[in-house]
Write a protein that holds these residues in place. Structure first.
Motif, PDB file in Angstrom:
ATOM      1  N   SER A   1       0.836  -1.210   0.000  1.00 25.01           N
ATOM      2  CA  SER A   1       0.000   0.000   0.000  1.00 25.01           C
ATOM      3  C   SER A   1       0.870   1.259   0.000  1.00 25.01           C
ATOM      4  N   ARG A   2       2.142   1.115   0.361  1.00 23.34           N
ATOM      5  CA  ARG A   2       3.065   2.259   0.298  1.00 23.34           C
ATOM      6  C   ARG A   2       3.910   2.240  -0.977  1.00 23.34           C
ATOM      7  N   GLY A   3       3.550   1.383  -1.927  1.00 20.91           N
ATOM      8  CA  GLY A   3       4.239   1.381  -3.224  1.00 20.91           C
ATOM      9  C   GLY A   3       5.515   0.555  -3.254  1.00 20.91           C
ATOM     10  N   ILE A   4       5.647  -0.376  -2.318  1.00 17.75           N
ATOM     11  CA  ILE A   4       6.852  -1.224  -2.322  1.00 17.75           C
ATOM     12  C   ILE A   4       6.420  -2.686  -2.375  1.00 17.75           C
ATOM     13  N   LEU A   5       6.915  -3.391  -3.374  1.00 22.48           N
ATOM     14  CA  LEU A   5       6.541  -4.807  -3.525  1.00 22.48           C
ATOM     15  C   LEU A   5       7.653  -5.709  -3.038  1.00 22.48           C
ATOM     16  N   ILE A   6       7.291  -6.649  -2.151  1.00 22.82           N
ATOM     17  CA  ILE A   6       8.205  -7.730  -1.805  1.00 22.82           C
ATOM     18  C   ILE A   6       7.427  -9.026  -2.025  1.00 22.82           C
ATOM     19  N   ARG A   7       8.095 -10.169  -1.868  1.00 25.72           N
ATOM     20  CA  ARG A   7       7.396 -11.426  -2.175  1.00 25.72           C
ATOM     21  C   ARG A   7       7.019 -12.164  -0.902  1.00 25.72           C
ATOM     22  N   HIS A   8       5.726 -12.472  -0.808  1.00 23.46           N
ATOM     23  CA  HIS A   8       5.240 -13.270   0.316  1.00 23.46           C
ATOM     24  C   HIS A   8       4.744 -14.603  -0.204  1.00 23.46           C
ATOM     25  N   PHE A   9       5.063 -15.687   0.504  1.00 20.43           N
ATOM     26  CA  PHE A   9       4.614 -17.018   0.099  1.00 20.43           C
ATOM     27  C   PHE A   9       3.632 -17.525   1.140  1.00 20.43           C
ATOM     28  N   LYS A  10       2.572 -18.178   0.656  1.00 13.32           N
ATOM     29  CA  LYS A  10       1.540 -18.641   1.600  1.00 13.32           C
ATOM     30  C   LYS A  10       1.860 -19.997   2.223  1.00 13.32           C
ATOM     31  N   LYS A  11       2.866 -20.680   1.678  1.00 12.46           N
ATOM     32  CA  LYS A  11       3.197 -22.014   2.181  1.00 12.46           C
ATOM     33  C   LYS A  11       3.416 -21.967   3.701  1.00 12.46           C
ATOM     34  N   GLU A  12       2.788 -22.896   4.416  1.00 12.43           N
ATOM     35  CA  GLU A  12       2.750 -22.872   5.869  1.00 12.43           C
ATOM     36  C   GLU A  12       4.137 -22.639   6.498  1.00 12.43           C
ATOM     37  N   ARG A  13       5.114 -23.407   6.031  1.00 12.03           N
ATOM     38  CA  ARG A  13       6.400 -23.397   6.701  1.00 12.03           C
ATOM     39  C   ARG A  13       7.131 -22.048   6.605  1.00 12.03           C
ATOM     40  N   ILE A  14       6.787 -21.272   5.588  1.00 12.99           N
ATOM     41  CA  ILE A  14       7.538 -20.022   5.386  1.00 12.99           C
ATOM     42  C   ILE A  14       6.626 -18.793   5.395  1.00 12.99           C
ATOM     43  N   LYS A  15       5.407 -18.956   5.888  1.00  9.35           N
ATOM     44  CA  LYS A  15       4.463 -17.840   5.755  1.00  9.35           C
ATOM     45  C   LYS A  15       4.802 -16.649   6.662  1.00  9.35           C
ATOM     46  N   ASP A  16       5.659 -16.867   7.665  1.00 12.04           N
ATOM     47  CA  ASP A  16       6.077 -15.733   8.504  1.00 12.04           C
ATOM     48  C   ASP A  16       7.165 -14.891   7.836  1.00 12.04           C
ATOM     49  N   TYR A  17       7.721 -15.418   6.770  1.00 14.35           N
ATOM     50  CA  TYR A  17       8.859 -14.757   6.116  1.00 14.35           C
ATOM     51  C   TYR A  17       8.431 -13.949   4.901  1.00 14.35           C
ATOM     52  N   ASN A  18       9.311 -13.076   4.474  1.00 11.91           N
ATOM     53  CA  ASN A  18       9.173 -12.454   3.157  1.00 11.91           C
ATOM     54  C   ASN A  18      10.511 -12.536   2.446  1.00 11.91           C
ATOM     55  N   ARG A  19      10.432 -12.543   1.128  1.00 14.40           N
ATOM     56  CA  ARG A  19      11.653 -12.498   0.325  1.00 14.40           C
ATOM     57  C   ARG A  19      11.777 -11.109  -0.277  1.00 14.40           C
ATOM     58  N   ILE A  20      12.910 -10.488   0.001  1.00 14.19           N
ATOM     59  CA  ILE A  20      13.106  -9.094  -0.394  1.00 14.19           C
ATOM     60  C   ILE A  20      14.259  -9.034  -1.388  1.00 14.19           C
ATOM     61  N   THR A  21      13.953  -8.681  -2.615  1.00 18.11           N
ATOM     62  CA  THR A  21      15.013  -8.540  -3.622  1.00 18.11           C
ATOM     63  C   THR A  21      15.895  -7.352  -3.255  1.00 18.11           C
ATOM     64  N   ILE A  22      17.196  -7.493  -3.480  1.00 11.82           N
ATOM     65  CA  ILE A  22      18.105  -6.384  -3.202  1.00 11.82           C
ATOM     66  C   ILE A  22      18.164  -5.452  -4.408  1.00 11.82           C
ATOM     67  N   GLY A  23      17.814  -4.203  -4.176  1.00  7.78           N
ATOM     68  CA  GLY A  23      17.854  -3.195  -5.238  1.00  7.78           C
ATOM     69  C   GLY A  23      19.000  -2.221  -5.019  1.00  7.78           C
ATOM     70  N   THR A  24      18.828  -1.003  -5.509  1.00  6.97           N
ATOM     71  CA  THR A  24      19.832   0.033  -5.283  1.00  6.97           C
ATOM     72  C   THR A  24      19.798   0.454  -3.806  1.00  6.97           C
ATOM     73  N   ARG A  25      20.812   1.206  -3.404  1.00  5.15           N
ATOM     74  CA  ARG A  25      20.841   1.660  -2.009  1.00  5.15           C
ATOM     75  C   ARG A  25      19.611   2.532  -1.718  1.00  5.15           C
ATOM     76  N   ALA A  26      19.232   3.382  -2.689  1.00  2.00           N
ATOM     77  CA  ALA A  26      18.059   4.258  -2.482  1.00  2.00           C
ATOM     78  C   ALA A  26      16.788   3.419  -2.328  1.00  2.00           C
ATOM     79  N   GLU A  27      16.663   2.381  -3.134  1.00  2.00           N
ATOM     80  CA  GLU A  27      15.471   1.521  -3.017  1.00  2.00           C
ATOM     81  C   GLU A  27      15.442   0.816  -1.661  1.00  2.00           C
ATOM     82  N   MET A  28      16.618   0.370  -1.218  1.00  2.00           N
ATOM     83  CA  MET A  28      16.658  -0.331   0.065  1.00  2.00           C
ATOM     84  C   MET A  28      16.366   0.638   1.207  1.00  2.00           C
ATOM     85  N   ASP A  29      16.844   1.878   1.076  1.00  2.00           N
ATOM     86  CA  ASP A  29      16.541   2.863   2.119  1.00  2.00           C
ATOM     87  C   ASP A  29      15.040   3.143   2.174  1.00  2.00           C
TER      88      ASP A  29
END
Ligand code: PMP
Length: 358
Positions: free
Chosen positions: A315-343
Motif C-alpha cells: 500500500s506504500r508502493g513497495i513490492l516484496i514477495r510473500h509465500f503462503k506455504k505454511e512453513r515459510i508464511k512468517d517470512y518475506n523475500r526481499i530482492t536487493i535493489g539500489t541503495r536508495a530503493e533499500m533505504d
C-alpha cells in the motif's frame, strides 16, 4: 473446480500452473519482488539489441553459434558442453522432460523454486520433496546415494542459503546413474559454481541465467552446461519443441553482456554490499534474516506477520514477495535493489513497525 475448456486434455486436469511474482500496473512500485537486477543493461547490450532489430525478418540462428562460443569461453568448457535457452526455466523444463519419467523420479527440497513441481506435473513425472532442516538449510546427506534424479537450486530460493562445492560434489559423485541438476540462477552473488565439476562427472547439469546478475530478465536468456551427451539430449528436446528458442535480439544482447562481464560482476558486488547493509538494518529492527548468498534476503519479524508486512508495504508502493506455504508464511523475500530503493524499503518498514506498536 478449476476453469478449463471442455477440450483441455484430462492429463492436465489437475495441473497447478506456476504463479509468477505480481507485476501490478496501478501505480509505480519499487519492485523488490521478482529478483530482477536494479541496474539497466550496459549501453553496448542495448545497442546490440537495437541493431539486431533491423534483422528481425530473419529467423534466429538455431545453433546460437556466437553466444554458445562465448559462454564456452567464459566458463572454460567446449561448445558442445553448452546449450542456450529462453530463460533458464526452459533448460530446466527440457531437463525434466529429457531425463525423468515414471521409472526415473526426481527429488528436490520442499522449500525451493516453485517451478520444479510444476515442471514435474506438466510431464507427469513422479517427484518427492525432501524437507529442509529446521534452520532452512539443505542437508546434502539427504541426497547422497539416492539413486534418483535430483534438482537443487544453489543458492536456494527463497532462502538464499547455499551448499558448498564439496557438498554438491558428494551428491553428484554418489548418484552416478542419475542426472543431478544444479540450478545456479543466483550463483553470481556469492555462491560457488559447480560448472568445473561438469568436466569430471557426466551426470551433472548446471543451469544459469542472464535474468539476475546480467540485467536481462526481460530478454529471456538462460543456459545449461554439462557433458556433451547431456547437452545433445537437451538439444533433441529443444529441436523437438522450438529450435528458434532464443530470438535474434536476445542472442546479440547476451553476446554483448558477456563482452561486458566486468560491468555485470561489479553490479553483483554492489548488490552484495547492499545486501549486507539491508541485512544489518533489518536485524537492528528485530528481524531474523537468513545468511543469503543471492540477490535477495529472506527475513521475518517477531512483531508483524509476513502477510501484513507485505500488504502494508504494497500500500506504500513497495513490492516484496510473500509465500503462503505454511512453513515459510512468517517470512518475506526481499530482492536487493539500489541503495536508495533499500533505504525506501527500510524506512517504510520501520514506520510500519512503529505504527503497529502505537
Ligand atoms: N531458478 C530459480 C531458482 C529462480 O528463482 C528462477 C527465477 N524465477 C529461475 C530459475 C528462472 O529464471 P529465468 O527463467 O528468468 O532464467
Amino acid at each position: 473446480m478449476k476453469k478449463m475448456s471442455k477440450f483441455f486434455s484430462e492429463k492436465f486436469a489437475s495441473l497447478e500452473a506456476y504463479t509468477p511474482g505480481e507485476q501490478p500496473k496501478d501505480m509505480k512500485y519499487i519492485k523488490l519482488n521478482t529478483n530482477e537486477s536494479p541496474f539497466a543493461p550496459s549501453p553496448s547490450v542495448i545497442k546490440a539489441a537495437e541493431e539486431e532489430a533491423g534483422r528481425l525478418q530473419l529467423y534466429s540462428d538455431p545453433e546460437l553459434t556466437p553466444l554458445v562460443a562465448k559462454l564456452a569461453e567464459l566458463y572454460g568448457v567446449d561448445k558442445e558442453n553448452v546449450i542456450a535457452t529462453n530463460g533458464s526455466d526452459e533448460v530446466l523444463n527440457f531437463a525434466f522432460m529429457a531425463f525423468s519419467d515414471d521409472s526415473h523420479p526426481i527429488i528436490f527440497p520442499d522449500i525451493t523454486y516453485g517451478f520444479y513441481p510444476v515442471f514435474a506435473n506438466l510431464s507427469g513425472i513422479p517427484y518427492e520433496e525432501i524437507p529442509l532442516k529446521e534452520d532452512f538449510t539443505v542437508d546434502y546427506r539427504d541426497y547422497v546415494g539416492k539413486g534418483k534424479n535430483i534438482v537443487i537450486a544453489n543458492p536456494n530460493a527463497p532462502t538464499g542459503l547455499a551448499l558448498t562445492l564439496s557438498e554438491i560434489e558428494e551428491i553428484v559423485r554418489t548418484n552416478p546413474d542419475n542426472v543431478v541438476i544444479i540450478d545456479e540462477a543466483y550463483v553470481d552473488f556469492g555462491g560457488e559454481s559447480a560448472i568445473p565439476l561438469t568436466k569430471k562427472y557426466d551426470n551433472l547439469l548446471v543451469t544459469g541465467t542472464f535474468s539476475k546478475s546480467r540485467s536481462l530478465a526481460g530478454a529471456r536468456l538462460g543456459f545449461g552446461i554439462a557433458s556433451k551427451e547431456i547437452i545433445r539430449d537437451l538439444n533433441t528436446i529443444r529441436y523437438s519443441t522450438n529450435p528458434y528458442n532464443v530470438n535474434r535480439m536476445t542472442m546479440m544482447a547476451g553476446c554483448a553482456a558477456l563482452d561486458d562481464n566486468d560491468y555485470y560482476m561489479q553490479n553483483c558486488k554492489t548488490v552484495m554490499e547492499n545486501r549486507a547493509y539491508t541485512k544489518s538494518r533489518l536485524q537492528a529492527l528485530g528481524f531474523s534474516v537468513l545468511d543469503s548468498k543471492a540477490n535477495f534476503l529472506f527475513a521475518k519479524s517477531p512483531d508483524i506477520s509476513g502477510e501484513e508486512l507485505y500488504l502494508s508495504l504494497k500500500s506504500r508502493g513497495i513490492l516484496i514477495r510473500h509465500f503462503k506455504k505454511e512453513r515459510i508464511k512468517d517470512y518475506n523475500r526481499i530482492t536487493i535493489g539500489t541503495r536508495a530503493e533499500m533505504d525506501a524499503f527500510l524506512s517504510a518498514t520501520e514506520n510500519i513497525l512503529k505504527e503497529k506498536k502505537q
